[in-house]
Design an enzyme around this catalytic site. Structure first.
Site, PDB file in Angstrom:
ATOM      1  N   HIS A 330       0.797  -1.230   0.000  1.00  0.00           N
ATOM      2  CA  HIS A 330       0.000   0.000   0.000  1.00  0.00           C
ATOM      3  C   HIS A 330       0.822   1.269   0.000  1.00  0.00           C
ATOM      4  O   HIS A 330       0.271   2.364   0.064  1.00  0.00           O
ATOM      5  CB  HIS A 330      -0.914   0.045   1.227  1.00  0.00           C
ATOM      6  CG  HIS A 330      -2.063  -0.896   1.161  1.00  0.00           C
ATOM      7  ND1 HIS A 330      -3.267  -0.561   0.596  1.00  0.00           N
ATOM      8  CD2 HIS A 330      -2.193  -2.173   1.564  1.00  0.00           C
ATOM      9  CE1 HIS A 330      -4.094  -1.585   0.670  1.00  0.00           C
ATOM     10  NE2 HIS A 330      -3.462  -2.587   1.257  1.00  0.00           N
ATOM     11  N   LYS A 508      -9.030  13.620   4.493  1.00  0.00           N
ATOM     12  CA  LYS A 508      -8.166  12.444   4.447  1.00  0.00           C
ATOM     13  C   LYS A 508      -7.217  12.545   5.624  1.00  0.00           C
ATOM     14  O   LYS A 508      -7.139  13.599   6.243  1.00  0.00           O
ATOM     15  CB  LYS A 508      -7.375  12.399   3.137  1.00  0.00           C
ATOM     16  CG  LYS A 508      -6.661  13.732   2.826  1.00  0.00           C
ATOM     17  CD  LYS A 508      -5.973  13.756   1.476  1.00  0.00           C
ATOM     18  CE  LYS A 508      -6.896  13.758   0.304  1.00  0.00           C
ATOM     19  NZ  LYS A 508      -6.889  12.521  -0.452  1.00  0.00           N
ATOM     20  N   ARG A 509      -6.472  11.491   5.958  1.00  0.00           N
ATOM     21  CA  ARG A 509      -5.501  11.581   7.047  1.00  0.00           C
ATOM     22  C   ARG A 509      -4.534  12.750   6.795  1.00  0.00           C
ATOM     23  O   ARG A 509      -4.237  13.087   5.656  1.00  0.00           O
ATOM     24  CB  ARG A 509      -4.702  10.286   7.151  1.00  0.00           C
ATOM     25  CG  ARG A 509      -5.462   9.136   7.766  1.00  0.00           C
ATOM     26  CD  ARG A 509      -5.675   9.277   9.237  1.00  0.00           C
ATOM     27  NE  ARG A 509      -4.434   9.202   9.941  1.00  0.00           N
ATOM     28  CZ  ARG A 509      -4.286   8.787  11.187  1.00  0.00           C
ATOM     29  NH1 ARG A 509      -5.336   8.365  11.872  1.00  0.00           N
ATOM     30  NH2 ARG A 509      -3.127   8.774  11.781  1.00  0.00           N
ATOM     31  N   LYS A 514       0.430  14.297   1.568  1.00  0.00           N
ATOM     32  CA  LYS A 514      -0.892  14.616   1.032  1.00  0.00           C
ATOM     33  C   LYS A 514      -1.056  16.130   0.796  1.00  0.00           C
ATOM     34  O   LYS A 514      -1.970  16.570   0.137  1.00  0.00           O
ATOM     35  CB  LYS A 514      -1.984  14.098   1.960  1.00  0.00           C
ATOM     36  CG  LYS A 514      -2.076  12.556   1.989  1.00  0.00           C
ATOM     37  CD  LYS A 514      -3.139  12.087   2.963  1.00  0.00           C
ATOM     38  CE  LYS A 514      -3.254  10.579   3.090  1.00  0.00           C
ATOM     39  NZ  LYS A 514      -4.047   9.942   2.023  1.00  0.00           N
ATOM     40  N   THR A 616      -8.670   6.361  -2.169  1.00  0.00           N
ATOM     41  CA  THR A 616     -10.035   5.898  -2.423  1.00  0.00           C
ATOM     42  C   THR A 616     -11.017   7.037  -2.169  1.00  0.00           C
ATOM     43  O   THR A 616     -12.125   7.024  -2.686  1.00  0.00           O
ATOM     44  CB  THR A 616     -10.410   4.702  -1.524  1.00  0.00           C
ATOM     45  OG1 THR A 616     -10.066   5.016  -0.170  1.00  0.00           O
ATOM     46  CG2 THR A 616      -9.680   3.439  -1.968  1.00  0.00           C
ATOM     47  N   LYS A 620     -14.680   8.192  -4.082  1.00  0.00           N
ATOM     48  CA  LYS A 620     -15.970   8.499  -3.451  1.00  0.00           C
ATOM     49  C   LYS A 620     -16.530   9.800  -4.010  1.00  0.00           C
ATOM     50  O   LYS A 620     -17.725   9.905  -4.329  1.00  0.00           O
ATOM     51  CB  LYS A 620     -15.810   8.622  -1.929  1.00  0.00           C
ATOM     52  CG  LYS A 620     -15.347   7.347  -1.242  1.00  0.00           C
ATOM     53  CD  LYS A 620     -14.932   7.627   0.208  1.00  0.00           C
ATOM     54  CE  LYS A 620     -14.129   6.472   0.769  1.00  0.00           C
ATOM     55  NZ  LYS A 620     -13.417   6.851   2.017  1.00  0.00           N
TER      56      LYS A 620
END
Ligand SMILES: *Cc1c(COP(=O)(O)O)cnc(C)c1O
Length: 767
Positions: A330, A508-509, A514, A616, A620
């Site tokens: 991952h 998101k985290r 990110k 992911t 969504k």
């Protein structure tokens, strides 16, 4: 399942009376929740039993995380009784919406755990025999609040509402042994309902208990303290979920948890095989296992150990393992690839360690370069290497990610074993992420193309001829969802967000890769531009964030503080009030995601290219008709392939460019050349934002100073980001913009978890 309203209410009443001495009118929410859930569970047992014993080969999905979210509404939806239940309750004066307060089962951090949950649901919906195996953490991912703009963490007591969707299966408990400790593993089984098809999968979560039940006799003899201490150590194993996402913390307790999970699961499976009189040499005909990242990879030497204890030779046991295990990677981040100190591992699990050594020796006997291919080196055990060596198939989770695995991360392994490597792009379940969270949009789609898309998401392409007709109703539906989210945010965060504003969302985290920081700096840039008049007629936009930061991750927490300070600055400024709003919602989780995803106008997926394996969250939003503002990273690449790059807003360095940029990159030079960026950055250190602990200064320094300033190229990508972001915001509201949104919806078919699990079943599990 056949649903009889009268029978359902009678059964609920019966349970309320027997368990709580109350009735449907007077029951507290918690009581009604438990009774109703149990009543529904009761109706499903026959289907559950039948699904478990259908004689087919089964796959065990081993994962340290399952981010299930709230069970009740999804279960009722999949059983096809959501509306029946709502009406039945309404007929006795109660509201199904009361259970919105029920705590999420947050036994995971983020995407990896949510993926596991989506896959279980999708497998049941596709009648693929998949069982989840995990840990029943006593406390899930921490509850987050903000105090003075800083993240505050509290224990997540998810069981305080009870756990009516699980059954404890005492008779299947097993003993798990460590060198210094023996504990009893007790399974709790949770049914996973397929979508309206009668199939029921199982998520088995193991709880640790003391081997000896609490002993009153010895307690009375004053030895109670010792017993109590033993009990404490045993339960401690599954006390808490490690709150890390994409980083590894090398704690022995974590290793204990991992071994506890896989040993209990494999012992249970081997015992059942023996009870059925099977030959374990042919285990692969009846079982296989998917290792969700490196966390459960210790299953490999554990199965070797168990098979050898049953009389198989090492070669026989190894042969079985190469046919049952498969490994999903991952992340390519070095700090997340698990490594254990060989001495610590052999101290805790000597017999398991012996099997790892035997694997290393077997590898050495093959004609490979020991500098390139190894499992143990310099007294360090490399779990990913062990997984690749033994597994039948190794997969990445998006095309770009699998290519990076083959050409960079596991280059040498790929050269030796190319046939092992496959790609399976992640997916999400369209039941929770469209039917449940956005029923109005689902109904609009039903009206156009019927309902077969519920279980065959590629059918969404059939919407293409109707997209223009859908613009007006789609706008209305999105508008309603935005109103609801605005009201929820007002109630829970105390921030006013006018529903007619653009909802630009990044949830998101929190992680540096990110790049929530990039988004934050762009808001400062817009703010100063609006204030000084260099940006005219800015489209009114609300920037919505949600994210938890690992409690020990200093920089991530600094970003939360920064965004909360920007929110205070912007929301408190009357002059910019017509154009800007910023909110960081507290305790982002699956239930919050359901509310946010259906109300977003822009989905920010802005990781540095090459860093996000798949994502992911991006899927969504796409499925709910939202354009992506993003980099060519992870599944964004495939989103563009499916929905058209011209229908999304793409910016930034590509993965091919990143390595070259790093070679000559000097962020402070770039900052000097861009006064707009310089001004935004300076706000971190000039007192514009309050910085009680100096963490914003540290953030500033991470971008400008040190041996590797700005590791994630925030400054490099800033100008292109701001240019494309402004373009997206200025396009908003036109029919062309909504057509882009709808083209994303029509192109989302590939990202169904049904497609993903079907690919696993065919390419990997051979089911
Ligand atoms: C989907 C989901 C994630 C994963 O989001 P990414 O943007 O892919 O990182 C994380 N947390 C929750 C609660 C989710 O529902």
């Amino acid at each position: 399942m056949k649903f009889e309203k009268e029978e359902f209410l009678r059964e609920t009443e019966r349970i309320l009376e027997a368990e709580y001495a109350t009735d449907v009118t007077h029951a507290q929410k918690r009581e009604l929740y438990n009774a109703l859930s149990r009543a529904v569970m009761g109706m499903c047992y026959p289907d559950w039993r039948a699904s478990r014993s259908d004689g087919r080969k089964r796959c065990g999905y081993f994962s340290a995380e399952f981010l299930m979210g709230r069970a009740i509404y999804n279960n009722l939806l999949n059983l096809g009784v959501l509306e029946d239940c709502r009406e039945a309750l309404a007929s006795v004066g109660r509201d199904l919406g009361e259970f919105e307060e029920v705590e999420d089962a947050a036994l995971g951090n983020g995407g990896l755990g949510r993926l596991a949950a989506c896959y279980l649901e999708a497998a049941a919906s596709c009648k693929i025999p998949l069982d989840g195996y995990g840990i029943r953490y006593r406390y899930g991912l921490f509850r987050q609040t903000f105090e003075g703009g800083y993240q505050h963490e509290e224990g997540d007591d998810w069981l305080k509402w009870g756990d009516p969707w699980s059954v404890c299966v005492e008779r299947d408990s097993v003993i798990v042994s460590f060198a210094d400790q023996k504990v009893r593993a007790v399974p709790y089984d949770m049914p996973i309902f397929g979508y309206r098809n009668g199939a029921v999968g199982t998520l088995r979560l193991w709880s640790s208990e003391a081997v000896q039940p609490f002993d009153f006799a010895s307690f009375n003899e004053m030895r109670g303290e010792i017993k109590a201490a033993e009990n404490f150590a045993a339960t401690k194993i599954c006390d808490v979920l490690y709150p890390n996402d994409n980083t590894m913390v090398g704690k022995i307790l974590r290793l204990r948890q991992q071994y506890f999970l896989v040993s209990a699961s494999l012992q249970d499976i081997v015992r059942k095989e023996k009870e059925e009189g099977r030959d374990l040499r042919t285990l692969y005909e009846r079982r296989c296992f998917q290792l969700n990242d490196t966390h459960p990879v210790i299953a490999i030497p554990e199965l070797l150990r168990l098979l050898r204890a049953e009389g198989l030779s090492f070669d026989e046991a190894f042969g079985v393992c190469t046919r049952v295990f498969n490994f999903t990677n991952h992340t390519i981040m070095a700090e997340a690839l698990e490594k254990w100190d060989a001495l610590a591992l052999s101290d805790l699990l000597p017999e398991v360690y012996e099997q790892i050594v035997a694997c290393q020796q077997r590898l050495e006997r093959e004609d490979v370069d020991p500098q390139k291919l190894f499992i143990i080196r310099d007294n360090v055990v490399h779990m990913a290497n062990l997984a690749i060596y033994v597994s039948s198939k190794v997969n990445g989770v998006a095309e770009i990610h699998t290519n990076i695995l083959k050409t960079e991360t596991f280059r040498d392994w790929y050269a030796q074993y190319p046939e092992k490597f496959v790609n399976i792009t992640n997916g999400i379940t369209p039941r929770r992420w469209l039917l449940l969270n956005n029923p109005a949009l689902a109904a609009l789609i039903d009206e156009k193309i019927g309902t077969s898309w519920h279980t065959d998401l590629k059918q969404l392409r059939k919407l293409e001829p109707y997209l223009s007709d859908m613009v007006a109703p789609f706008k209305a539906i999105k508008g309603e969802n935005k109103k609801k989210l605005a009201a929820y945010i007002k109630e829970h965060e105390g921030v006013d967000i006018p529903p007619h504003f653009i909802f630009d969302v990044q949830v998101k985290r929190l992680h540096e890769y990110k790049r929530q920081l990039l988004n934050a700096l762009s808001i400062l840039y817009f703010y100063f531009g609006i204030k000084d008049g260099t940006i005219a007629e800015f489209p009114p936009t609300a920037f919505i964030f949600g994210a938890k930061a690992a409690p020990g991750y200093y920089m991530a927490k600094a970003v939360i503080k920064l965004i909360n300070e920007i929110a205070a600055l912007v929301n408190g400024d009357e002059e910019v009030a017509p154009y800007l709003r910023v909110v960081f919602v507290q305790n982002y989780n699956v239930s919050y995601a359901e509310k946010i995803v259906c109300a977003a106008d822009v989905s920010e997926q802005i990781s540095l290219a090459g860093m996000e394996a798949s994502g992911t969250g991006n899927m969504k939003f796409m499925l709910n008709g939202t354009v992506t503002l993003g980099t060519m990273d992870g599944a964004n690449v495939e989103i563009c392939e499916e929905a058209g790059r011209e229908n999304n807003y793409i910016f930034g360095a590509t993965v091919e460019e990143v390595a070259a940029i790093r070679r000559f990159y000097c962020p402070s030079e770039m900052t000097e050349q861009d006064p707009r960026l310089k001004r935004a950055l300076t706000a971190l250190i000039d007192g514009t934002l309050s910085d009680e602990t100096g963490s914003l200064k540290k953030l500033y320094e991470s971008l400008t100073l040190g041996h590797m300033p700005d590791r994630y190229l925030v400054i490099y990508d800033f100008a292109d980001y701001v240019r494309v972001k402004e373009e997206a915001l200025r396009d908003f509201g036109t029919d062309e913009y909504y057509l882009k949104c709808l083209k994303n919806l029509a192109g989302a078919g590939k990202f169904s978890a049904d497609r993903s699990v079907s690919e696993y079943a065919e390419l990997v599990w051979k089911i």
